[in-house]
Design an enzyme around this catalytic site. Structure first.
Site, PDB file in Angstrom:
ATOM      1  N   HIS A 168     -50.616-210.796 -21.185  1.00  0.00           N
ATOM      2  CA  HIS A 168     -51.440-211.799 -20.506  1.00  0.00           C
ATOM      3  C   HIS A 168     -52.717-212.122 -21.272  1.00  0.00           C
ATOM      4  O   HIS A 168     -53.363-213.139 -20.978  1.00  0.00           O
ATOM      5  CB  HIS A 168     -51.823-211.317 -19.102  1.00  0.00           C
ATOM      6  N   HIS A 189     -45.393-221.746 -13.524  1.00  0.00           N
ATOM      7  CA  HIS A 189     -45.495-220.570 -14.391  1.00  0.00           C
ATOM      8  C   HIS A 189     -44.379-219.581 -14.087  1.00  0.00           C
ATOM      9  O   HIS A 189     -43.674-219.123 -15.003  1.00  0.00           O
ATOM     10  CB  HIS A 189     -46.856-219.910 -14.185  1.00  0.00           C
ATOM     11  N   GLU A 190     -44.196-219.241 -12.804  1.00  0.00           N
ATOM     12  CA  GLU A 190     -43.177-218.257 -12.446  1.00  0.00           C
ATOM     13  C   GLU A 190     -41.779-218.778 -12.730  1.00  0.00           C
ATOM     14  O   GLU A 190     -40.908-218.041 -13.215  1.00  0.00           O
ATOM     15  CB  GLU A 190     -43.316-217.862 -10.973  1.00  0.00           C
ATOM     16  N   TYR A 207     -40.595-208.556 -22.807  1.00  0.00           N
ATOM     17  CA  TYR A 207     -41.900-208.612 -22.160  1.00  0.00           C
ATOM     18  C   TYR A 207     -42.823-207.511 -22.650  1.00  0.00           C
ATOM     19  O   TYR A 207     -43.305-206.669 -21.883  1.00  0.00           O
ATOM     20  CB  TYR A 207     -41.708-208.532 -20.652  1.00  0.00           C
ATOM     21  N   GLU A 241     -45.439-215.124 -21.696  1.00  0.00           N
ATOM     22  CA  GLU A 241     -46.507-215.559 -20.806  1.00  0.00           C
ATOM     23  C   GLU A 241     -47.076-216.919 -21.216  1.00  0.00           C
ATOM     24  O   GLU A 241     -47.385-217.760 -20.367  1.00  0.00           O
ATOM     25  CB  GLU A 241     -47.628-214.516 -20.781  1.00  0.00           C
ATOM     26  N   ASP A 270     -49.108-199.428 -22.931  1.00  0.00           N
ATOM     27  CA  ASP A 270     -49.354-199.095 -21.533  1.00  0.00           C
ATOM     28  C   ASP A 270     -50.504-199.887 -20.922  1.00  0.00           C
ATOM     29  O   ASP A 270     -50.871-199.665 -19.768  1.00  0.00           O
ATOM     30  CB  ASP A 270     -49.592-197.593 -21.358  1.00  0.00           C
ATOM     31  N   HIS A 302     -40.776-218.497 -16.321  1.00  0.00           N
ATOM     32  CA  HIS A 302     -40.261-217.170 -16.674  1.00  0.00           C
ATOM     33  C   HIS A 302     -38.743-217.127 -16.479  1.00  0.00           C
ATOM     34  O   HIS A 302     -38.021-216.497 -17.260  1.00  0.00           O
ATOM     35  CB  HIS A 302     -40.909-216.091 -15.819  1.00  0.00           C
TER      36      HIS A 302
END
Length: 552
Positions: A476, A373-374, A388, A397, A469, A377
């Site tokens: 996600h 997953h990381e 993002y 994501e 915000d 990115h």
């Protein structure tokens, strides 16, 4: 409502068809159907690119940037462009395994790049231009803008640091680029400052400082939740007790003796796979006194190092991609970050893993899907560059979750190997599910923005209309809709073909401002490229999106 600045570029399989009405190709959005192409309102959750198709392609004399720009100029009226040859700057040229060549251009004004505005021109193996897509800032094409900065880069850097409370010492050198930044209906000349740091509050901040007034226009944290050296073999034990075969290296520090490093330089064309320790509050290559890493302290590092190589091998063998940037950049991981830290993230350079708190999570490097997953990115950052926030961020994501599930192919869950025994006993046996997203609840702060069920969404009917915000506008949360579409497609065509289709869409068609509608069309077009019009793979790609309510 805020005025929309970006105007979608039509995508075509040849010369643009003037007969196809725009309304036929607009996707249904979560709030309301988009308005006409020339008079859309600004909606950061629904920037809808258009795809228009035609059966025949005109053969061009050559595959070159000059020819691509000439084509755009010849068809600028139909493409609703004013001066493509003067306003577009080549960003990247790529030729893929199908023999197709892709030119990616950044829109400019007086030579200054326009943030997020990209146009792509696609040739097939017969030198035919078969597709054009992207977004264009029409306000800038039609109006003048003073692009001489009044604020220095040094001042902008200091303003940016203060705005995000950055530490005095950064882990990486900050960068600053002069750009035109569309925000809230206005085009700003801005210094785009990137600040990346670890510490108590890690950040990979992008801060846009007005180059005329010196004030911060916008900012967001793009943390995405890493002597001759000769590589040799080593061994280690992972978080759950697995015995790992490792590639390590040996060095002789100036202080004397020999140390063994979790640093792998065995892959040709790759700068290395390197794992760092952050337990002392600074980066240090993880090392030991011998080639066996079997202490409890070593386990998180062993898994991070091992899993990084597995992910590298997947991209190399399945997609012929050499590292995250396809140019051999080092794959770097950081372990033992924070205290009881239940998270992992990509900060633009490193995959960073917390050790978990032992109650909810174990060290997060234990999960191959988490590492995948990381690292995905990183692939996204070096290809589509999906911003993002809101739907583009949710796509960012989603692609990470999807490739996480493709690489760790034992199931369709995300994070099942990082959940602590107590969490499993309490019913939380994974972080997210691609097969059944609504199996897990979202955080309490998000519930009022959904349909009231408080679960991860599987369909656009359950979309969370979150403000910027909260979770960067739902990156996600709403990603699970795309996750589920991919899962449904895979049930018809399998994981391997799903991976090829989604990888192609990510690296060939998607742009920074892409939304769910554009993702649908990009993925369908990728399936057509790979498997042909009318193929079962194309039907499966479309069917996955249809089933989650992202329709034509």
């Amino acid at each position: 409502m805020k005025k929309k600045i970006f105007v979608p570029i039509l995508i075509t399989t040849a010369l643009i068809s003037a007969s196809l009405p725009y309304s036929n190709v607009l996707a249904v959005q979560p709030e309301a159907q988009a308005e006409s192409v020339t008079a859309k309102k600004w909606n950061e959750n629904a920037n809808v690119p258009l795809f228009v198709k035609e059966k025949h392609a005109a053969k061009r004399s050559a595959v070159s940037s000059a020819d691509a720009l000439s084509f755009l100029n010849e068809n600028k009226t139909k493409l609703n462009m004013k001066n493509p040859q003067g306003n577009l700057k080549l960003k990247k040229k790529e030729t893929d395994e199908l023999g197709m060549t892709h030119f990616r251009y950044n829109q400019t004004k007086n030579g200054i790049p326009v943030e997020g505005a990209e146009v792509l021109v696609h040739y097939n193996e017969k030198n035919e231009i078969i597709a054009v897509n992207g977004t264009l800032n029409k306000q800038l094409e039609e109006n003048s803008l003073d692009t001489t900065p009044a604020v220095s880069v040094k001042t902008a850097l200091e303003t940016a640091k203060a705005s995000v409370d950055a530490p005095s010492t950064l882990d990486q050198l900050p960068s600053s680029d002069l750009v035109i930044y569309p925000f809230q209906g206005k085009n700003h000349l801005a210094h785009k400052v990137n600040l990346s740091f670890l510490g108590d509050e890690p950040g990979n901040w992008y801060v846009f400082v007005d180059a005329k007034t010196g004030k911060v226009i916008d900012q967001y944290n793009a943390i995405m939740h890493a002597d001759e050296i000769k590589t040799q073999k080593g061994v280690g034990i992972g978080v759950w007790g697995e015995h790992r075969q490792l590639h390590i290296s040996r060095s002789k520090p100036e202080r004397g003796g020999t140390v063994f490093n979790l640093a792998d330089y065995s892959h040709e064309g790759l700068e290395g796979i390197i794992t760092y320790d952050y337990s002392k509050g600074y980066l240090e290559v993880f090392h030991g006194k011998d080639a066996s890493f079997k202490d409890d302290f070593d386990r998180a590092a062993v898994d991070a190092h091992y899993n990084s190589e597995q992910v590298y091998e997947y991209y190399k063998h399945e997609h012929d991609r050499n590292s995250l940037d396809d140019n051999g950049m080092p794959i770097q991981s950081v372990v033992h970050y924070g205290e009881d830290y239940n998270n992992a993230f990509w900060n633009g350079t490193f995959m960073v893993y917390g050790d978990g708190d032992g109650e909810f999570m174990v060290p997060l490097s234990a999960g191959l899907d988490v590492a995948a997953h990381e690292m995905a990115h990183g692939v996204t950052s070096n290809s589509a560059g999906l911003v993002y926030r809101f739907q583009s961020g949710a796509l960012n994501e989603a692609f990470s979750d999807i490739f996480g599930a493709l690489i760790d192919d034992s199931d369709w869950e995300m994070g099942e190997d990082i959940m602590a025994p107590a969490a499993r006993e309490g019913g939380r046996d994974a972080l997210r599910s691609l097969s059944d997203p609504s199996r897990f609840p979202v955080g309490a702060a998000y519930v009022p923005y959904g349909n009231g069920d408080g679960m991860y969404p599987s369909h656009m009917d359950e979309y969370y209309d979150l403000p910027r915000d909260l979770d960067n506008g739902g990156v996600h949360i709403n990603s699970s809709i795309i996750n589920h579409a991919a899962y449904l497609t895979a049930q018809d065509i399998g994981r391997e073909k799903l991976g090829k289709i989604y990888y192609r869409a990510l690296t060939v068609y998607l742009t920074p401002d892409s939304d769910f509608s554009h993702a649908r069309e990009s993925i369908i077009q990728s399936a057509i490229d790979l498997y042909g019009e009318g193929s079962p793979e194309v039907a499966a790609a479309a069917g996955g999106f249809d089933s989650v309510g992202i329709t034509e």
